[in-house]
Design an enzyme around this catalytic site. Sequence first.
Site, PDB file in Angstrom:
ATOM      1  CB  VAL A  69      33.493  41.215  37.994  1.00 23.30           C
ATOM      2  CG1 VAL A  69      32.358  41.315  38.988  1.00 23.30           C
ATOM      3  CG2 VAL A  69      34.519  41.948  38.592  1.00 23.30           C
ATOM      4  N   GLY A 114      28.390  40.740  33.456  1.00 32.20           N
ATOM      5  CA  GLY A 114      29.724  40.639  34.026  1.00 32.20           C
ATOM      6  C   GLY A 114      30.562  41.595  33.181  1.00 32.20           C
ATOM      7  CE  LYS A 115      32.463  46.402  30.705  1.00 33.89           C
ATOM      8  NZ  LYS A 115      31.514  46.873  29.727  1.00 33.89           N
ATOM      9  N   GLY A 116      35.010  42.551  32.935  1.00 32.28           N
ATOM     10  CA  GLY A 116      36.442  42.196  33.327  1.00 32.28           C
ATOM     11  C   GLY A 116      37.419  43.228  32.249  1.00 32.28           C
TER      12      GLY A 116
END
EC number: 1.4.1.4
Length: 461
Positions: A69, A114-116
């Site tokens: 994201v 962001g993040k994933g």
Amino acid sequence: MMQNLPFEPEFEQAYKELASTLENSTLFQKKPEYRKALQVVSVPERVIQFRVVWEDDKGQVQINRGYRVQFNSALGPYKGGLRFHPTVNLSILKFLGFEQIFKNALTGLNMGGGKGGSDFDPKGKTDNEIRRFCVSFMTELCKHIGADTDVPAGDIGVTGREVGFMFGQYKKIRNQWEGVLTGKGGSWGGSLIRPEATGYGVVYYVEHMIQHASGGKESFAGKRVAISGSGNVAQYAALKVIELGGSVISLSDSQGALVLNGEEGSFTAEEINTIAEIKVQRKQIAELATQDAFSSKFKYIPGARPWTNIAGRIDVALPSATQNEVSGDEAKALIAAGCKFIAEGSNMGSTQEAIDVFEAHRDANPGAAAIWYAPGKAANAGGVAVSGLEMAQNSARVNWSREEVDSRLKKIMEDCFNNGLSTAKEYVTPAEGVLPSLVAGSNIAGFTKVAEAMKEHGDWW
């Protein structure tokens, strides 16, 4: 903003927590145009979803889902960790990415949010299986990241080992060495203090809380500190508390809590290091509880969190395991136990009900009589702060000393605290003698910085 979205409870909770803070301050009265900024910032710039196909040790094909994201790049490249855990889904990653935007803004460094991650579970997997998964995961992710685009890091389930496997695959495919991941090994571009940064940072932050609330008369010395979790954040927070003269009275993991027997004593640094060793082997703390050295001093409670199982006074609580690990009832129990400071080492460690309990108690009690709550986006910003310092070192092709990084971390956490404190005083007026709301101050400070940058970029008008 939520009515047209699929059911995303974690993201909805994070959004509502920020929105309610802004609504209950004077921000929208003074700057009503910021309502539009809130609508824009709550939608990710990009969401990437992909399949990850890999082979286990039996030669069987396994399939997982991968995500990234890329939420907001107003202040710099997207920055946020990768989480490998079976509970990972888009709602959790959107909540984490949303929080990351404002956390990164509070550090003062040039980083977006962001993040994933993936629903892959590294527990019970061999090194070869983890390596094959990481190679497959990065084969797709490498198309979307870069040192000036998006710089992931580790998170739950992603240690230096996984970062190394992914970095190696990125380098093979792209044929370039760049600081595309943080949390790297010390001999190949990593920063000193990075593993310790989140835990150390939350303790440095709480130091300022204690000093402010006591008028400079108190410190961690003599404080009884309840900590949840037993990963990197909890381990290094515990070690720093012990170094500063405090007593660590609990740790936990997903299977149960390990708490001090009685009202005297503390975990020692050696005991924390023993727990760290079994966690590297991906074992549970329950395995230590039966050993003579631990069973005589500690009590293990299966399936429990520590907050309601500690004998005697609690001065400081540091939730450092996962999201929503302090409920409303547990918040009331902490207050009843005499807790004066709670700061989240984990992201969104307290439920909204718990936050409401803490904030209501602070509002109703002057100064030192109240519990003072610090949200994760401020209190645990030390980890991403040192990731930002790792990016700076990579860009300049230099390595700073341990003392240099630690000094910069302390300054960032001090600025983070002071920024939240001063912003709360500006936009939220408490009753006479009541401590300012750090959740309001941190939310408003992070949001306004990002909103102004977005406006200057033409993202809203």
